[in-house]
Scaffold this active site. Structure first.
Site, short mmCIF file in Angstrom:
data_model
loop_
_atom_site.label_atom_id
_atom_site.label_comp_id
_atom_site.label_asym_id
_atom_site.label_seq_id
_atom_site.Cartn_x
_atom_site.Cartn_y
_atom_site.Cartn_z
N GLY A 137 0.80 -1.23 0.00
CA GLY A 137 0.00 0.00 0.00
C GLY A 137 0.82 1.27 0.00
NE ARG A 172 -13.46 20.82 3.33
CZ ARG A 172 -14.28 19.93 2.78
NH1 ARG A 172 -15.57 20.19 2.68
NH2 ARG A 172 -13.83 18.79 2.31
CG HIS A 225 -12.21 26.30 4.07
ND1 HIS A 225 -13.43 26.66 3.53
CD2 HIS A 225 -12.42 26.17 5.40
CE1 HIS A 225 -14.33 26.71 4.49
NE2 HIS A 225 -13.74 26.42 5.64
CE LYS A 282 -22.22 25.34 5.45
NZ LYS A 282 -21.25 24.89 4.44
CG ASP A 293 -18.93 27.40 -0.94
OD1 ASP A 293 -18.12 28.06 -0.27
OD2 ASP A 293 -19.72 26.57 -0.42
CB THR A 340 -20.98 15.75 0.23
OG1 THR A 340 -21.55 16.90 0.88
CG2 THR A 340 -19.94 15.13 1.13
CB THR A 388 -22.70 23.57 1.09
OG1 THR A 388 -22.18 22.99 2.28
CG2 THR A 388 -22.80 25.07 1.23
C1 R5P Z 1 -17.52 25.13 4.02
O1 R5P Z 1 -17.47 26.07 4.80
C2 R5P Z 1 -17.02 25.23 2.61
O2 R5P Z 1 -16.83 26.54 2.21
C3 R5P Z 1 -17.95 24.52 1.65
O3 R5P Z 1 -19.21 25.14 1.67
C4 R5P Z 1 -18.10 23.07 2.05
O4 R5P Z 1 -16.84 22.52 2.27
C5 R5P Z 1 -18.81 22.28 1.00
O5 R5P Z 1 -18.94 20.97 1.46
P1 R5P Z 1 -20.14 20.06 0.97
O6 R5P Z 1 -20.14 20.11 -0.52
O7 R5P Z 1 -19.84 18.69 1.49
O8 R5P Z 1 -21.38 20.64 1.58
#
Ligand code: R5P
Length: 303
Positions: free
Chosen positions: A40, A106, A140, A204, A230, A235, A238
């Site tokens: 690995g 993050r 970020h 949020k 953003d 995922t 958001t």
């Molecule tokens: C969070 O504060 C970041 O700016 C993005 O909004 C976040 O990382 C997006 O993550 P996901 O697509 O999983 O919601």
């Protein structure tokens, strides 16, 4: 003044962007061979037969550290460290790391006891490897770069992304920040679109235990074309929540824009199903939504 000869090492995660940067600079680019050992462990070799190609040169390593189908961010970071280690051993006199997506940023805060602020540990590792300059894009938590012992620049890509939207000649645009953390970026985006482009923001809240998000906000977006800007789509949770809310607030078209469109798992499905007309990312992440290249803006900084 003596100018060093330069060369670009194109990391496995940034094959298109790395070559574009080399072409913009008018210098040679070299790729890498990678594989995994049976246990690995990662293996990486810069694709050269002669170490003098690197010795005495300024070496620009281009490697994003976002996850993809072939490799996760840990593998991408190890590959980055292997490239730095390799060029150092071969006698590079200046090492510049271009890391468009800097993984783990993050994790810059402690939300629950026992957590690690691993964003800073990543910077400590980069410091340890001893590079001369670091360029990243829309980090970020840009504050983590202040821990770098070398010159470290956070490049803003919002103008480039705004130029892409501008080229579509869309009227009645409102830029919506999906959370407070995205307000500054969204404002930069709106300013680049033109004078008096409004910026709105949703609220949020993320459950620190489950990661589940709840979005709210009452906006009147009737007859408006909405751009949600953003830094990261991971995922898609958001973005999908913001798109749904924009649609129920009356939005016509909705554009989902992010510097680093990681698009994990079912993210594309979620975002399009929520009502997005288009997903737009940069070549920080080499995938099908990458519509804007960072090469020129990065080269502007490298020059
Ligand atoms: C969070 O504060 C970041 O700016 C993005 O909004 C976040 O990382 C997006 O993550 P996901 O697509 O999983 O919601």
């Amino acid at each position: 003044m003596r100018f060093l000869e330069k060369i670009v090492i194109v990391g496995p995660a940034s094959q298109i962007l790395g070559v574009k940067i080399a072409l913009e600079l008018g210098i040679e680019s070299i790729n890498t061979d990678i594989k995994k050992f049976p246990d690995g462990e990662n293996y990486l070799r810069i694709n050269i037969e002669d170490e003098t190609i690197i010795a005495g040169k300024e070496v620009i390593i281009v490697q994003s550290t976002g996850p993809s189908a072939n490799a996760d961010q840990n593998a991408r970071l190890i590959e980055l460290f292997m490239m730095i280690d390799s060029v150092k051993r071969m006698g590079a006199v200046k090492i510049i790391a271009v890391i468009p997506y800097l993984a783990y940023t993050r994790q810059d805060k402690i939300f629950r006891p026992g957590e690690s602020q691993f964003a800073y540990a990543i910077i400590a590792m980069i410091n340890n490897f001893g590079i001369d300059e670091l360029y990243s894009v829309d980090v970020h938590a840009p504050i983590v770069l202040s821990e770098c012992t070398c010159k470290a620049i956070n490049i803003d890509s919002m103008k480039l992304l705004a130029d892409y939207i501008k080229s579509k000649e869309i009227q009645n645009i409102v830029v919506v920040a999906p959370d407070k953390g995205a307000v500054e970026r969204s404002s930069a985006f709106a300013n680049s679109l033109g004078e008096n482009v409004p910026v709105e923001v949703f609220e949020k809240v993320r459950d620190v235990k489950t990661g589940e998000i709840k979005m709210s906000g009452k906006l009147n977006l009737k007859d408006k074309n909405v751009v949600i800007a953003d830094d990261i789509i991971s995922t898609g949770g958001t973005m999908a929540s913001a798109i749904k809310l924009a649609k129920t607030s009356g939005a016509e078209k909705v554009f989902a824009v992010a510097t680093h469109a990681l698009l994990l798992g079912q993210a594309k499905f979620r975002i399009i199903k929520a009502g997005a007309d288009e997903i737009i990312g940069t070549d920080s992440i080499d995938n099908e939504v990458c519509k804007v290249s960072l090469a020129k803006i990065i080269v502007d900084y490298l020059k």
